[in-house]
Design an enzyme around this catalytic site. Structure first.
Site, PDB file in Angstrom:
ATOM      1  N   LYS A  78       0.834  -1.160   0.074  1.00  0.00           N
ATOM      2  CA  LYS A  78      -0.045  -0.014  -0.111  1.00  0.00           C
ATOM      3  C   LYS A  78       0.821   1.353  -0.169  1.00  0.00           C
ATOM      4  CE  LYS A  78      -3.835   1.822   2.690  1.00  0.00           C
ATOM      5  NZ  LYS A  78      -4.635   1.887   3.747  1.00  0.00           N
ATOM      6  N   SER A 153      -9.509   1.704   2.875  1.00  0.00           N
ATOM      7  CA  SER A 153      -8.933   2.585   2.089  1.00  0.00           C
ATOM      8  C   SER A 153      -7.800   1.750   1.347  1.00  0.00           C
ATOM      9  CB  SER A 153      -8.011   3.514   2.950  1.00  0.00           C
ATOM     10  OG  SER A 153      -7.108   3.085   3.759  1.00  0.00           O
ATOM     11  N   SER A 177      -9.774  -0.435   7.126  1.00  0.00           N
ATOM     12  CA  SER A 177      -9.101  -0.292   5.691  1.00  0.00           C
ATOM     13  C   SER A 177      -8.494  -1.495   5.216  1.00  0.00           C
ATOM     14  CB  SER A 177      -8.142   0.863   5.583  1.00  0.00           C
ATOM     15  OG  SER A 177      -9.035   1.962   5.584  1.00  0.00           O
TER      16      SER A 177
HETATM   17  N1  GLN Z   1     -13.025   4.051   6.355  1.00  0.00           N
HETATM   18  C1  GLN Z   1     -12.261   4.633   7.441  1.00  0.00           C
HETATM   19  C2  GLN Z   1     -12.069   5.952   7.322  1.00  0.00           C
HETATM   20  O1  GLN Z   1     -12.097   6.376   6.402  1.00  0.00           O
HETATM   21  C3  GLN Z   1     -11.113   3.792   7.531  1.00  0.00           C
HETATM   22  C4  GLN Z   1      -9.821   4.259   7.295  1.00  0.00           C
HETATM   23  C5  GLN Z   1      -8.624   3.228   7.510  1.00  0.00           C
HETATM   24  O2  GLN Z   1      -8.768   2.327   8.059  1.00  0.00           O
HETATM   25  N2  GLN Z   1      -7.460   3.896   6.933  1.00  0.00           N
HETATM   26  O3  GLN Z   1     -11.366   6.653   8.256  1.00  0.00           O
END
Ligand code: GLN
Length: 484
Positions: A78, A153, A177
């Site tokens: 990532k 994400s 995420s």
């Molecule tokens: N959907 C969550 C957010 O927007 C998850 C983000 C994450 O785990 N990096 O903050």
């Protein structure tokens, strides 16, 4: 079978027997990326030359007698995880041309094991999102339906694993995420316990919940990667000195007699009915495998999303302050004074969601609102964590859906941040509590994958991986492949 379709376990056995080489395996992955990534758009950077060079080195190490599951295994990273000499953008314009000067600790560990980096994957900018639509470089598409999001994400990592562009990928999970995209793409995603894996060299989002972890094709592979990347790190004082353990062999043990709690707050009316049914069927399967199913209640679950969206923007507003046009990345030089360097660089460099979170966080941390919002949210967070600990003292794990819905259409929720935030309803609680959780494929609704989430006790990765592995062997959903 094409080499890029193999699991880590299968490939490492073939490598050990000399049936294949890492160069062949790496070439197969690179060819697959060329074949399908025009459509999927999972990768932001592909390092063909470097990958082939490390694959060659891995083959030489093996020839000299070295062994190990990850020696010569190609993977994707990532793009918020630093990789020395390789562009690391966090999918943001502000870091578009940023070359990382050092490797994240988890990358160093994988390098030592001889794993081969193929490139970097797309994500929501700075990991803010649940769909990978917030990337400054355009959305990734779900391999099961190219009109839909891969989740976020870590959407690029999950889509790449689902499309067999790599044998595994790394993601980060701050509030779901790793688990959300794993569930939308029909692969396995493991969020380790907070402090199990070093955050050194991760581009920080919410330092109190960020955790890196693997996205894989099987639970067994997740165990292999977790063993390799976990452990105490002097450079991250939140890492714990807990034995990493050899998860891979222990997860084969049966789950007979294991107590699986089913929290009623995770099976609510507003969710997709088919998802609910599919997860309930998966839970029946766990029962057939000998687990004891026990209804439980976690009444503070409903506060997790609001609490998460106070704490997370607060930490983000602080963590993103370093991107000021001076120290890193994009710097606007058509300016009259220093203040303009800041405002213009940040104004041009950050996307809408990062700006929204900076403003929200700055607001809730300001004098007058701090007590009402931030402090209150921290108190409720403690309640959520205590409630989990209490329930998990009576059951071994919790089984829930990973997401209330399957993958949605690109553009369907991107204009309504609130609706997007609600996607985190089942994943944010474990993040706030720092608990480990896995998402494993458990069926399909209209051709779209559904994920089963197993949440465990602090440092109880072995148990959730054991449930994941046993379920996988009995249900076999992980062998379904998207046709591209
Ligand atoms: N959907 C969550 C957010 O927007 C998850 C983000 C994450 O785990 N990096 O903050």
């Amino acid at each position: 079978m094409r080499l890029n379709n193999l699991t880590i376990k299968q490939a490492s056995e073939k490598l050990a027997k000399g049936e294949i080489t890492s160069v062949e395996l790496t070439k197969a992955c690179l060819a697959r990326i060329k074949e399908v990534d025009e459509k999927v758009k999972a990768c932001l950077t592909v390092c063909e030359k470097e990958a082939l060079a490390s694959a060659k080195e891995a083959d030489e190490r093996r020839k000299k007698g070295e062994t190990g599951y990850l020696l010569g295994i190609p993977y994707l990273v990532k793009d918020n995880i630093l990789t020395r000499g390789i562009r690391t953008t966090a999918a943001s314009k502000i870091l578009e041309n940023y070359i990382a000067p050092y490797d994240a600790e988890i990358i160093k560990k994988l390098n030592r094991q001889g794993a081969v980096i193929l490139g970097k994957t797309n994500m929501d900018e700075f990991a803010h999102g649940a769909s990978t639509e917030n990337s400054a470089f355009g959305p990734t598409r779900n391999p099961w339906d190219l009109d839909r999001v891969p989740g976020g994400s870590s959407g690029g990592s999950a889509a790449a694993v689902a499309a067999d562009m790599c044998l595994f990928a790394l993601g980060t999970d701050t509030g779901g995420s790793i688990r959300c995209p794993a569930s939308f793409c029909g692969v396995v995603g493991l969020k380790p316990t907070y402090g199990r894996c070093s955050r050194h060299g991760l581009i920080a989002m919410t330092s109190s919940t960020d955790v890196p972890g693997p996205i894989t094709k099987t639970a067994e592979d997740a165990a292999i990667v977790l063993s390799a990347i976990s452990g105490k790190d002097e450079k991250d004082s939140t890492t714990a000195d807990v034995e990493a353990g050899n998860y891979e062999s222990k997860i084969k043990n049966s789950i007979k007699g294991l107590k699986v709690g089913i929290p009623k707050e995770y099976f609510v009316d507003g969710m997709n009915k088919k998802v609910k049914e599919i997860v309930e069927t998966a839970i029946k399967k766990l029962e057939q495998l000998g687990a004891k199913i026990i209804p439980v209640s976690l009444p503070h679950t409903k506060y997790a999303v609001p609490v998460y969206y106070i704490i997370t923007p607060s930490e983000i507003s602080s963590n993103l302050a370093r991107f000021d046009g001076i120290r890193y990345g994009l710097s606007e030089n058509n300016v009259k004074n220093l203040m303009e360097v800041y405002t213009k660089s940040r104004g041009r460099g950050f996307g809408a969601e990062a700006k929204r979170r900076i403003m929200l966080g700055t607001y809730v941390l300001s004098a007058g609102y701090y007590d009402a919002y931030y402090l209150q949210a921290q108190k409720v967070r403690t309640k959520i964590a205590q409630e989990f600990d209490q329930v998990l003292s009576k059951v071994d794990v919790l089984a829930t859906p990973t997401s209330p819905n399957t993958a949605f259409k690109i553009g369907e929720k991107s204009n309504d941040p609130m609706e997007m935030y609600l996607e985190d309803i089942f994943v944010s609680p474990a993040s706030l509590a720092g608990l480990p959780a896995i998402s494993a494929p458990c069926g399909f609704d209209g051709g779209l994958p559904v994920g089963l989430q197993i949440i465990g006790r602090r440092f109880g990765e072995e148990t959730i991986l054991r449930v994941g592995h046993n379920y996988e062997q009995a249900a076999d959903w992980h062998n379904q492949k998207a046709v591209l």
